[in-house]
Scaffold this active site. Structure first.
Site, mmCIF file in Angstrom:
data_model
loop_
_atom_site.group_PDB
_atom_site.id
_atom_site.type_symbol
_atom_site.label_atom_id
_atom_site.label_comp_id
_atom_site.label_asym_id
_atom_site.label_seq_id
_atom_site.Cartn_x
_atom_site.Cartn_y
_atom_site.Cartn_z
ATOM 1 N N CYS A 2 -7.553 25.454 -38.712
ATOM 2 C CA CYS A 2 -7.279 24.548 -38.535
ATOM 3 C C CYS A 2 -7.826 23.542 -39.593
ATOM 4 O O CYS A 2 -8.696 24.320 -40.434
ATOM 5 C CB CYS A 2 -8.176 23.523 -37.235
ATOM 6 N N ARG A 27 -3.365 26.607 -44.509
ATOM 7 C CA ARG A 27 -3.722 27.272 -44.229
ATOM 8 C C ARG A 27 -3.090 27.433 -42.764
ATOM 9 O O ARG A 27 -3.917 27.881 -41.894
ATOM 10 C CB ARG A 27 -5.292 26.015 -43.240
ATOM 11 N N TRP A 74 -4.320 24.420 -35.163
ATOM 12 C CA TRP A 74 -4.228 26.412 -35.121
ATOM 13 C C TRP A 74 -4.029 26.930 -33.239
ATOM 14 O O TRP A 74 -4.959 26.777 -33.335
ATOM 15 C CB TRP A 74 -4.537 27.261 -35.953
ATOM 16 N N ASN A 100 -13.192 21.547 -36.410
ATOM 17 C CA ASN A 100 -12.654 23.604 -36.906
ATOM 18 C C ASN A 100 -13.803 24.694 -35.506
ATOM 19 O O ASN A 100 -14.949 24.056 -35.576
ATOM 20 C CB ASN A 100 -12.492 23.429 -37.843
ATOM 21 N N GLY A 101 -12.721 25.675 -35.339
ATOM 22 C CA GLY A 101 -13.520 26.482 -34.317
ATOM 23 C C GLY A 101 -13.489 26.536 -32.842
ATOM 24 O O GLY A 101 -12.911 26.233 -32.628
ATOM 25 N N GLU A 482 -0.475 47.849 -48.114
ATOM 26 C CA GLU A 482 -0.122 46.495 -48.606
ATOM 27 C C GLU A 482 1.074 45.867 -48.310
ATOM 28 O O GLU A 482 1.889 45.156 -47.904
ATOM 29 C CB GLU A 482 -1.017 46.120 -49.953
ATOM 30 N N LYS A 486 3.128 42.846 -46.972
ATOM 31 C CA LYS A 486 3.362 41.807 -46.788
ATOM 32 C C LYS A 486 4.661 41.472 -46.600
ATOM 33 O O LYS A 486 5.362 40.081 -46.082
ATOM 34 C CB LYS A 486 3.690 41.662 -48.163
ATOM 35 N N GLU A 489 5.033 39.933 -43.135
ATOM 36 C CA GLU A 489 4.192 38.717 -42.865
ATOM 37 C C GLU A 489 5.044 37.427 -43.287
ATOM 38 O O GLU A 489 5.403 36.394 -42.464
ATOM 39 C CB GLU A 489 3.253 38.650 -43.745
ATOM 40 N N HIS A 505 5.100 64.268 -39.388
ATOM 41 C CA HIS A 505 4.413 64.774 -38.131
ATOM 42 C C HIS A 505 5.131 63.468 -36.548
ATOM 43 O O HIS A 505 4.532 62.702 -36.093
ATOM 44 C CB HIS A 505 3.187 64.088 -38.433
ATOM 45 N N LYS A 604 -3.900 30.542 -43.185
ATOM 46 C CA LYS A 604 -4.893 31.359 -44.377
ATOM 47 C C LYS A 604 -6.095 31.725 -43.919
ATOM 48 O O LYS A 604 -6.671 33.012 -44.534
ATOM 49 C CB LYS A 604 -4.777 30.376 -44.794
HETATM 50 O O1 M6R Z 1 -9.700 35.819 -46.683
HETATM 51 P P1 M6R Z 1 -10.191 37.137 -45.586
HETATM 52 O O2 M6R Z 1 -9.259 38.065 -46.966
HETATM 53 O O3 M6R Z 1 -10.795 37.883 -44.863
HETATM 54 O O4 M6R Z 1 -8.283 37.312 -44.270
HETATM 55 C C1 M6R Z 1 -8.576 38.267 -43.848
HETATM 56 C C2 M6R Z 1 -6.820 38.219 -43.696
HETATM 57 O O5 M6R Z 1 -6.354 37.317 -42.695
HETATM 58 C C3 M6R Z 1 -6.023 38.101 -44.711
HETATM 59 O O6 M6R Z 1 -5.573 39.396 -45.841
HETATM 60 C C4 M6R Z 1 -4.407 38.095 -44.373
HETATM 61 O O7 M6R Z 1 -3.815 39.560 -43.808
HETATM 62 C C5 M6R Z 1 -3.491 37.888 -44.981
HETATM 63 N N1 M6R Z 1 -2.887 36.634 -44.327
HETATM 64 C C6 M6R Z 1 -3.476 38.705 -46.363
HETATM 65 O O8 M6R Z 1 -1.700 38.177 -46.738
#
Ligand code: M6R
Length: 609
Positions: A2, A27, A74, A100-101, A482, A486, A489, A505, A604
């Site tokens: 949020c 975000r 959110w 927020n929260g 990673e 990516k 996502e 395996h 984000k």
């Molecule tokens: O802000 P942070 O690095 O703590 O966030 C951790 C994850 O939420 C963040 O890396 C997430 O996996 C991203 N969407 C990666 O692209």
């Protein structure tokens, strides 16, 4: 997740709030709304969907009020809908709250408030705050003390901004475990959950601490503690380029941020080597104290966790200290072995990830020294750690981390070298050589970025797949995780990553004709082993995309598509090999028509558990 914005000043609030909310879109959110105070009343407009939809609706009203608050939501409690969007209001509609929260005790409070006659209009946890403020305001007739009283009833995390029709031009904000920044500009006072929402108007900002209260008026901002005593909190100057929030000619923020990576490497390394020795003064530990460290935990989530996997190889390889890498959501709920000589390294781009923060607190209670690695100055991770390294990526707007990941990897590499230096495992001459080679990766990444033809070709070949497998060994395994994240996502293409030695395996069962296998096959001590895995994949019909070292012509016999990257020492291969995988994921996402910068369901900053 949020986002909060607020403005009170000389100008009409409507446009300023929409601009701020637009800046917070990165975000992740599902609905948005504003409350604008006008002629002794509050006008509240909320819409499900994008901020542009809200702006479209507001254009029909053309409110002229000069004080208001806004929010991007959110969903956590209650589905995304107009009724659940913030601001939430009191029964009388004269008080509006954005939050927020998460309010953990909202169910009890809601029941209690309903028992006293309050009528709820949403399913959210936030609405209890509006009704609590309403009750307290009825007793005191003072918005500031009403907000403080309401906040004292809340258990959980909150950043709150509140307006009241009976106190024109006033916004009261407070927070606990959820960021709030307040700034004063030439045309009024601003509040936001993220500096970027107000960067054009206010560059000298106060990052509110837990329990602090700010009272914004058109004339200025006053700060108080919970008891109402005035405070004079430190002011932080924000020196980012304003264009951090612009695409600068790129089609999306992700591509822009991928291209910023050579600069991130250079900035992260600047000033770190002095007279042949590494220095990270911000860590605030003497070489003797560093030498005592006998166990390292890297705790993080998502992409930051993958940076930790890369660091493990370096910390163990160079400093010879056992290093465990753990997702923060697991670490916080188990009983890790921590002693006073344990170092916990918390990695977080946003510096506000709820699980990582909880793990930091837990580790410190258990007596560990905690270092934060974060991209956000003054963030909770920075404030709550014993020492901090900033990744110098500058604001990252695209939800999928790219440049902040590289900044983390470089920072962790420095930390590994520092530990090795303190333990006498690397000599000064070795440190100097490694540092020079690390700095050279900036130019190598530039070369990768200058020619993405092979990446585009491989992406086109894979774009219609329904699933993909990423494999590698050693550093290559960490990079694979990673790469797969990516791709998932931003393209919604299912991808899994495996240490290549695990193929037989289980995952090899997935492979049939045309199945994409993306392999990190750079020259390394395990190169031949990876090549064997490629042969096994090809023999079963896989379409192999290999990330390989320039000059390696042999690899062509085992791959359908080869993406060459410059030769670097294995320790730094994660830096160079990650870049084509970022481009690959983006190219597939674009080809599949996905929203690269704001993928569905993702936020984000993950500020709730
Ligand atoms: O802000 P942070 O690095 O703590 O966030 C951790 C994850 O939420 C963040 O890396 C997430 O996996 C991203 N969407 C990666 O692209």
């Amino acid at each position: 997740m949020c986002g909060i914005v607020g403005y009170t000043g000389a100008d009409e609030a409507q446009g300023i709030l929409i601009e701020g909310l637009t800046r917070l879109e990165y975000r992740g959110y599902d609905s948005a709304g504003v409350a604008i105070e006008q002629d002794g009343a509050l006008d509240v407009i909320c819409r499900k969907g994008k901020v542009s939809g809200l702006a479209h609706t507001l254009a029909h009203f053309d409110f002229t009020g000069t004080c208001g608050i806004g929010h991007t939501r959110w969903a956590t409690h209650g589905r995304p809908s107009e009724a659940n969007a913030h601001p939430h209001t009191s029964c009388a509609g004269d008080i509006a709250v954005v939050h927020n929260g998460i309010i953990e005790n909202f169910a009890e409070l809601r029941e209690e408030l309903i028992g006293r006659g309050h009528v709820f209009k949403s399913d959210t946890d936030t609405e209890v705050a509006a009704h609590l403020v309403e009750e307290a305001y009825a007793d005191t007739g003072d918005l500031q003390s009403a907000v403080v009283h309401a906040a004292s009833r809340l258990i959980g995390a909150y950043g709150l901004a509140v307006v009241c029709a009976h106190e024109p031009g006033v916004i009261v904000v407070t927070r606990k475990d959820s960021p709030i920044v307040v700034g004063r500009g030439a045309r009024g006072s601003y509040v936001a959950s993220d500096i970027i929402a107000m960067i054009d108007a206010a560059r000298d900002v106060v990052v509110l601490a837990d329990g602090q209260v700010a009272r914004l008026t058109p004339e200025g901002v006053a700060f108080f503690d919970e008891a109402g005593n005035p405070l004079d909190p430190p002011v932080t100057h924000v020196d980012w380029d304003v264009d951090v929030a612009e695409k600068g000619g790129y089609p999306d923020f992700m591509l822009k941020e991928i291209h910023e990576q050579p600069r991130v490497i250079r900035d992260t390394l600047a000033g770190r080597l002095s007279a042949g020795a590494l220095e990270i003064d911000e860590l605030d530990l003497s070489p003797e104290e560093l030498d005592l460290i006998d166990r390292v935990y890297v705790i993080a989530c998502g992409t930051s966790y993958h940076a930790g996997l890369i660091a493990k190889n370096l910390i163990e390889g160079w400093a010879r200290i056992p290093c465990e890498v753990e997702v923060a959501s697991e670490f916080r709920y188990r009983n890790p072995i921590i002693t006073p000589t344990t170092l916990v390294v918390a990695v977080s781009q946003s510096g506000e990830t709820a699980d990582t923060l909880a793990a930091i607190r837990d580790a410190r209670v258990r007596g560990a020294k905690v270092f934060g690695i974060t991209n956000v100055v003054g963030s909770p991770v920075a404030r709550e750690s014993d020492g901090v390294i900033y990744t110098k990526a500058n604001k990252e707007i695209a939800v999928a981390s790219t440049k902040s990941f590289l900044g983390q990897v470089v920072s962790l590499t420095l930390l590994a070298m520092l530990l090795a230096q303190a333990k006498g495992k690397l000599k000064t001459s070795q440190i100097r050589l490694l540092f020079r080679e690390l700095a050279d990766t900036a130019e190598q990444v530039e070369r990768i970025l200058a020619d993405d033809a092979a990446v585009e070709e491989a992406a086109l070949a894979c774009k219609d797949a329904t699933s993909a497998l990423f494999i590698g060994r050693g550093m290559g395994a960490a990079v694979s995780y990673e790469g797969a994240l990516k791709l998932k996502e931003i393209s919604y293409l299912h991808a899994e990553a495996y240490a290549a030695g695990e193929m037989k395996h289980g995952p090899i069962a997935l492979i049939d004709e045309g199945f994409p296998v993306i392999a990190i096959a750079t020259k390394s001590p395990v190169y031949d082993k990876v090549v064997s895995n490629l042969q096994e994949s090809k023999a079963r019909g896989a379409m192999v995309v290999a990330i390989a070292t320039e000059g390696d012509e042999d690899i062509r016999a085992h791959a359908d598509h080869v993406i060459y990257i410059p030769k670097v020492r294995d320790a730094f291969s994660a830096i160079t090999a990650s870049v084509p995988l970022q481009l690959f994921a983006r190219a597939i996402a674009v080809a599949r028509g996905c929203d690269v910068d704001q993928p569905r369901n993702l936020a984000k900053s993950v500020t709730v558990e």
